[in-house]
Design an enzyme around this catalytic site. Structure first.
Site, mmCIF file in Angstrom:
data_model
loop_
_atom_site.group_PDB
_atom_site.id
_atom_site.type_symbol
_atom_site.label_atom_id
_atom_site.label_comp_id
_atom_site.label_asym_id
_atom_site.label_seq_id
_atom_site.Cartn_x
_atom_site.Cartn_y
_atom_site.Cartn_z
ATOM 1 N N GLU A 46 67.277 75.365 32.651
ATOM 2 C CA GLU A 46 66.539 74.106 32.490
ATOM 3 C C GLU A 46 66.775 73.477 31.118
ATOM 4 O O GLU A 46 66.901 74.167 30.110
ATOM 5 C CB GLU A 46 65.031 74.304 32.690
ATOM 6 C CG GLU A 46 64.653 74.811 34.066
ATOM 7 C CD GLU A 46 65.055 73.878 35.201
ATOM 8 O OE1 GLU A 46 65.439 72.720 34.939
ATOM 9 O OE2 GLU A 46 64.985 74.317 36.362
ATOM 10 N N GLY A 47 66.798 72.156 31.120
ATOM 11 C CA GLY A 47 67.083 71.414 29.892
ATOM 12 C C GLY A 47 65.852 71.177 29.031
ATOM 13 O O GLY A 47 64.728 71.544 29.387
ATOM 14 N N PHE A 48 66.112 70.533 27.929
ATOM 15 C CA PHE A 48 65.109 70.298 26.892
ATOM 16 C C PHE A 48 63.865 69.569 27.421
ATOM 17 O O PHE A 48 62.729 69.957 27.161
ATOM 18 C CB PHE A 48 65.774 69.471 25.803
ATOM 19 C CG PHE A 48 64.956 69.233 24.578
ATOM 20 C CD1 PHE A 48 64.217 70.245 24.002
ATOM 21 C CD2 PHE A 48 64.947 67.985 23.974
ATOM 22 C CE1 PHE A 48 63.484 70.028 22.847
ATOM 23 C CE2 PHE A 48 64.217 67.751 22.820
ATOM 24 C CZ PHE A 48 63.480 68.769 22.261
ATOM 25 N N ASN A 49 64.092 68.514 28.177
ATOM 26 C CA ASN A 49 62.958 67.656 28.510
ATOM 27 C C ASN A 49 62.143 68.141 29.694
ATOM 28 O O ASN A 49 60.970 67.795 29.808
ATOM 29 C CB ASN A 49 63.432 66.210 28.686
ATOM 30 C CG ASN A 49 63.773 65.632 27.327
ATOM 31 O OD1 ASN A 49 62.890 65.389 26.512
ATOM 32 N ND2 ASN A 49 65.065 65.485 27.043
ATOM 33 N N HIS A 102 69.465 54.566 28.235
ATOM 34 C CA HIS A 102 69.793 55.989 28.322
ATOM 35 C C HIS A 102 70.779 56.165 29.466
ATOM 36 O O HIS A 102 70.446 55.971 30.639
ATOM 37 C CB HIS A 102 68.560 56.863 28.564
ATOM 38 C CG HIS A 102 68.963 58.296 28.776
ATOM 39 N ND1 HIS A 102 68.473 59.076 29.793
ATOM 40 C CD2 HIS A 102 69.862 59.085 28.109
ATOM 41 C CE1 HIS A 102 69.036 60.280 29.738
ATOM 42 N NE2 HIS A 102 69.889 60.310 28.733
ATOM 43 N N ARG A 155 72.788 58.747 31.210
ATOM 44 C CA ARG A 155 73.002 60.190 31.425
ATOM 45 C C ARG A 155 74.222 60.339 32.311
ATOM 46 O O ARG A 155 74.278 59.738 33.401
ATOM 47 C CB ARG A 155 71.744 60.768 32.084
ATOM 48 C CG ARG A 155 71.787 62.234 32.393
ATOM 49 C CD ARG A 155 71.444 63.067 31.175
ATOM 50 N NE ARG A 155 71.014 64.399 31.589
ATOM 51 C CZ ARG A 155 71.860 65.393 31.836
ATOM 52 N NH1 ARG A 155 73.162 65.229 31.689
ATOM 53 N NH2 ARG A 155 71.386 66.583 32.207
ATOM 54 N N ASP A 193 67.902 59.947 19.375
ATOM 55 C CA ASP A 193 68.295 59.005 20.432
ATOM 56 C C ASP A 193 67.071 58.522 21.213
ATOM 57 O O ASP A 193 66.923 57.331 21.489
ATOM 58 C CB ASP A 193 69.252 59.693 21.422
ATOM 59 C CG ASP A 193 70.724 59.509 21.036
ATOM 60 O OD1 ASP A 193 71.001 58.684 20.136
ATOM 61 O OD2 ASP A 193 71.582 60.190 21.628
#
Ligand code: GFB
Length: 445
Positions: A63-66, A305, A307, A386
């Site tokens: 899982e990613g940061f957010n 943004h 992605r 960012d």
């Protein structure tokens, strides 16, 4: 000597004055009784203070940061609820080897990163008591022991009759976990990059379907462990998504001042954007930041943004080509009579292509960190800068389903932007009129 006598005289006069004052007031009566058990009132008896318990959690490795930030909110509100019964401290899991953080040749490896590098920890603790993992290790002596791990998993049999029912049961482990008992019975495995030093005493798998609060009876009654690690905590849902508790947890996630400053400097230097002009003044104390009037204007640029990377595969039905993304950005620049666009992206080459090919009549900016900033704050810090810059744009447009974009939208809600400048997303050409707008999860105070 004369001075000494004069002082004595003054002291004597003061003493006499005090005695007279005491004679005319009944101050002494006020302290005649036990202040904890005032006369005429029911006797209050105090139990011994309950010792702190520690709630630790971890999230699936991929899982990613957010998304991890989202899981923090779920666990913070669980901890908040536990604190109504007894003192619990939420231990912040260090950031270690996140899949997307792949910049090489940094001075330090991207692991064991404390929350304080990215977030303002005192702000987090205004919502619920929190502590860095290293402080937890220090607070519990040099034993480096976590008493209990609950490893969350699904039910082997799935949802019965396709019905969602809230439940939790101790079950046999059904997937390979990242923990194993050694010959001494100590549970070894992944502890945020501290695996060489730390171990757990007990380990159990729990099959779960439910909201974070489903853990409450287990933590309060089924275990007396003073430290409990919930592994795979992303399996717990928000108790109530989008309501006041959600937003309080979210508002407490203030980015660290250093990173905000880097973002603000970039805004001022390249985007003619300052809080005074843009109406985006940020309070030091988030509890005092209430922007119901939605009067934020934002800097004179469109924030995007974009992605790409794994989204080109994972969400290929929603991610536009660069050419089609540029077409949408151009329409916005014209509509809002702006010349500048700030593009946050995980695809720097893509941003260059926008700049040199598809948007060459406009000013395209992206944040390129100095070597010093990159070494210090690494990929996570650059991502935050960012997000911060996108959050201050006159108009924001993000990528469908990206939690990176969701967190920007929330930041704009906190800053008080009108919703129509926030809940927007890039569409793929083929989606045409079916391009669904993002849900408006507006702030609740
Ligand atoms: O934050 P994140 O999990 O959101 O995105 P999604 C993953 C990472 O990609 C971030 C980098 O932590 C950043 O390191 N990244 C993405 C960016 N966009 C940007 C950007 O504009 N600027 C910078 N500097 N970095 C989910 C993942 O990603 O996508 C899941 O969490 C899975 O693990 C899924 O991969 C497909 O929600 O976009």
């Amino acid at each position: 000597m004369a001075a000494y006598v004069a002082n004595l005289k003054t002291l004597g006069a003061l003493f006499a004055l005090l005695s007279v004052l005491l004679l005319f007031c009944d101050c002494h009566d006020q302290f005649d009784h036990d202040v904890f058990n005032p006369p005429g009132k029911q006797k209050v008896s105090f139990g011994a203070a309950k010792p702190n318990r520690y709630l630790l959690y971890d999230v699936n490795i991929g899982e990613g940061f957010n998304l991890r930030r989202d899981v923090h909110m779920r666990l913070a509100n669980l901890a908040k609820s536990l604190n109504k019964v007894e003192p619990w401290i939420l231990v912040l899991p260090p950031w270690s080897y996140l899949y997307h953080w792949q910049t090489e040749d940094l001075e330090n490896e991207q692991f064991r990163i404390p929350w304080s590098l990215f977030f303002d920890v005192p702000s987090l603790s205004k919502h619920v008591p929190v502590m860095e993992f290293v402080d937890f290790l220090a607070a519990t002596g040099s034993k480096n022991v976590i008493e209990q791990i609950y490893y969350l998993q699904h039910y082997k049999e799935g949802w019965e009759d396709g019905r969602f029912e809230e439940k939790i049961d101790a079950r046999e482990c059904i997937e390979r976990q990242r923990y194993e008992a050694d010959e001494e019975g100590k549970w070894r495995g992944w502890f945020f990059g501290y695996h060489e030093d730390v171990y757990a005493l007990r380990f159990e798998c729990l099959s779960v379907q439910g909201h974070a609060r489903i853990m409450e009876p287990i933590l309060l009654r089924n275990t007396t462990a003073s430290s409990v690690l919930i592994a795979r905590a992303e399996n717990l849902l928000h108790d109530i998504y989008g309501e006041r508790d959600y937003w309080e947890a979210r508002r407490s996630m203030v980015f660290s001042k250093n990173l905000r400053d880097i973002g603000d400097k970039f805004r001022a230097e390249f985007l003619n954007s300052t809080d005074d002009i843009d109406g985006t003044h940020f309070e030091d104390d988030w509890t005092k930041m209430v922007r119901k009037d939605r009067s934020a204007v934002g800097g004179p640029y469109i924030g995007v943004h974009l992605r790409r990377k794994d989204y080109l595969r994972a969400h290929k039905e929603h991610v536009p080509t660069l050419k089609h993304a540029a077409k949408q950005i151009k329409q916005l620049l014209k509509k809002y009579k702006l010349e500048k666009v700030f593009v946050a992206s995980d695809d720097v080459a893509g941003v260059d292509k926008l700049r040199t090919k598809f948007l060459k009549n406009y000013q395209v900016y992206n944040f390129v960190p100095s070597k010093e900033v990159l070494n210090k704050y690494m990929d996570g810090g650059v991502a935050i800068v960012d997000q911060w810059i996108c959050a201050h744009a006159r108009y924001f447009i993000g990528t469908h389903l990206s939690t990176f974009s969701f967190r920007i939208q929330e930041e704009r809600e906190i800053l008080g932007f009108p919703t129509k400048t926030t809940f927007n997303r890039l569409c793929k050409e083929e989606e045409g009129k079916d391009c669904e707008r993002p849900s408006k999860w507006t702030i609740v105070y």
